[in-house]
Design an enzyme around this catalytic site. Structure first.
Site, PDB file in Angstrom:
ATOM      1  N   LYS A   1       0.790  -1.148   0.190  1.00  0.00           N
ATOM      2  CA  LYS A   1       0.039  -0.021   0.143  1.00  0.00           C
ATOM      3  C   LYS A   1       1.005   1.292   0.109  1.00  0.00           C
ATOM      4  CE  LYS A   1      -3.962  -2.064   2.378  1.00  0.00           C
ATOM      5  NZ  LYS A   1      -5.108  -1.875   3.390  1.00  0.00           N
TER       6      LYS A   1
ATOM      7  N   TYR B   1     -12.420  -1.448  -3.450  1.00  0.00           N
ATOM      8  CA  TYR B   1     -12.822  -1.838  -2.154  1.00  0.00           C
ATOM      9  C   TYR B   1     -14.307  -1.621  -2.133  1.00  0.00           C
ATOM     10  CZ  TYR B   1      -8.478  -1.933   0.340  1.00  0.00           C
ATOM     11  OH  TYR B   1      -7.236  -2.285   0.721  1.00  0.00           O
TER      12      TYR B   1
ATOM     13  N   ASN C   1      -1.986  -0.021   7.063  1.00  0.00           N
ATOM     14  CA  ASN C   1      -1.433  -1.218   7.415  1.00  0.00           C
ATOM     15  C   ASN C   1      -0.687  -1.772   6.493  1.00  0.00           C
ATOM     16  OD1 ASN C   1      -3.471  -1.854   5.805  1.00  0.00           O
ATOM     17  ND2 ASN C   1      -4.858  -3.161   7.374  1.00  0.00           N
TER      18      ASN C   1
ATOM     19  N   HIS D   1      -2.333  -5.250   1.637  1.00  0.00           N
ATOM     20  CA  HIS D   1      -3.506  -5.939   1.536  1.00  0.00           C
ATOM     21  C   HIS D   1      -3.276  -7.553   1.004  1.00  0.00           C
ATOM     22  CE1 HIS D   1      -7.468  -7.070  -0.244  1.00  0.00           C
ATOM     23  NE2 HIS D   1      -6.958  -7.609  -1.288  1.00  0.00           N
TER      24      HIS D   1
ATOM     25  N   GLU E   1      -9.618 -10.170  -7.485  1.00  0.00           N
ATOM     26  CA  GLU E   1      -8.647  -9.231  -7.542  1.00  0.00           C
ATOM     27  C   GLU E   1      -7.254  -9.183  -8.114  1.00  0.00           C
ATOM     28  OE1 GLU E   1      -9.979  -8.714  -2.731  1.00  0.00           O
ATOM     29  OE2 GLU E   1      -7.787  -9.214  -3.362  1.00  0.00           O
TER      30      GLU E   1
HETATM   31  P1  GDP Z   1      -8.202  -6.679   5.503  1.00  0.00           P
HETATM   32  O1  GDP Z   1      -8.731  -7.703   4.708  1.00  0.00           O
HETATM   33  O2  GDP Z   1      -7.406  -7.216   6.916  1.00  0.00           O
HETATM   34  O3  GDP Z   1      -7.339  -5.666   4.703  1.00  0.00           O
HETATM   35  O4  GDP Z   1      -9.358  -5.907   6.268  1.00  0.00           O
HETATM   36  P2  GDP Z   1     -10.788  -5.544   5.421  1.00  0.00           P
HETATM   37  O5  GDP Z   1     -11.105  -6.167   4.300  1.00  0.00           O
HETATM   38  O6  GDP Z   1     -11.636  -5.624   6.814  1.00  0.00           O
HETATM   39  O7  GDP Z   1     -10.597  -3.687   5.292  1.00  0.00           O
HETATM   40  C1  GDP Z   1      -9.786  -3.415   4.055  1.00  0.00           C
HETATM   41  C2  GDP Z   1      -8.983  -2.253   4.438  1.00  0.00           C
HETATM   42  O8  GDP Z   1      -9.698  -1.087   5.000  1.00  0.00           O
HETATM   43  C3  GDP Z   1      -8.066  -2.480   5.835  1.00  0.00           C
HETATM   44  O9  GDP Z   1      -6.804  -3.094   5.392  1.00  0.00           O
HETATM   45  C4  GDP Z   1      -7.675  -1.285   6.032  1.00  0.00           C
HETATM   46  O10 GDP Z   1      -6.737  -0.503   5.263  1.00  0.00           O
HETATM   47  C5  GDP Z   1      -9.121  -0.579   6.112  1.00  0.00           C
HETATM   48  N1  GDP Z   1     -10.018  -0.397   7.261  1.00  0.00           N
HETATM   49  C6  GDP Z   1     -10.572  -1.617   7.819  1.00  0.00           C
HETATM   50  N2  GDP Z   1     -11.145  -1.270   8.874  1.00  0.00           N
HETATM   51  C7  GDP Z   1     -10.898  -0.004   9.290  1.00  0.00           C
HETATM   52  C8  GDP Z   1     -11.499   0.983  10.166  1.00  0.00           C
HETATM   53  O11 GDP Z   1     -12.096   0.426  10.989  1.00  0.00           O
HETATM   54  N3  GDP Z   1     -11.092   2.182  10.032  1.00  0.00           N
HETATM   55  C9  GDP Z   1     -10.288   2.586   9.009  1.00  0.00           C
HETATM   56  N4  GDP Z   1      -9.821   3.902   9.009  1.00  0.00           N
HETATM   57  N5  GDP Z   1      -9.663   1.736   7.997  1.00  0.00           N
HETATM   58  C10 GDP Z   1     -10.111   0.556   8.004  1.00  0.00           C
END
Ligand code: GDP
Length: 145
Positions: free
Chosen positions: A11, A51, A114, A117, A128
């Site tokens: 990222k 997303y 973080n 991905h 994807e």
């Molecule tokens: P992943 O599969 O571990 O990447 O997590 P998710 O699919 O739940 O979320 C996609 C991405 O959205 C995450 O990798 C983070 O960059 C972002 N994200 C997820 N949860 C949060 C949140 O509660 N707050 C914010 N600001 N970003 C989030």
């Protein structure tokens, strides 16, 4: 065990922190084969498309601003059980909850920024991967790679 592909994205925070080499080193040391890779800057619309599953979440606008706010590096990875093994390598979404020694635990600054991905299912891995790479841009498995 099945040979799987997963789509990783280093990222924009990973590029900004100059951790591309270190993160790829960990990925390769864990046995993943790189089948395709490029550096791009997503438009806001491309980030929203990627997303789309999160479009109703309160963080959707911030997330897609972040993901389109600088260059990122999509990477197609291949390995037996790539989906689960890559999720284990990167750790939980929130770096405060990620297991010690995972990529997110070691490099991520926040739940949003973080570092990396990883696809969460084989079907999403396929979908994807296709979002960034046509099949002809994916290098076939060979005996020495
Ligand atoms: P992943 O599969 O571990 O990447 O997590 P998710 O699919 O739940 O979320 C996609 C991405 O959205 C995450 O990798 C983070 O960059 C972002 N994200 C997820 N949860 C949060 C949140 O509660 N707050 C914010 N600001 N970003 C989030």
């Amino acid at each position: 065990m099945a040979l799987e592909r997963t789509l990783a994205i280093l990222k924009p925070d990973c590029i900004r922190k100059e951790k591309v080499g270190e993160v790829l080193r960990r990925i390769q040391d864990a046995g993943f084969q790189i089948r395709a890779m490029k550096m791009i800057t997503m438009s806001k619309a491309e980030a929203e498309g990627f997303y789309a599953v999160h479009e109703d979440k309160p963080f959707f606008d911030d997330l897609t601003d972040f993901m389109s706010g600088g260059p990122c590096v999509p990477v197609v990875l291949e390995k037996e059980d790539a989906i689960a093994d890559f999720r284990a390598l990167i750790g939980a979404t929130d770096p405060d909850e990620a297991a010690e020694g995972t990529i997110r635990s070691d490099f991520a600054g926040s739940i949003q920024e973080n570092i990396v991905h990883g696809s969460d299912s084989p079907s999403n891995g396929q979908k994807e991967t296709g979002y960034f790479f046509p099949e002809h841009e994916i290098v076939a498995n060979t005996a020495n790679t």
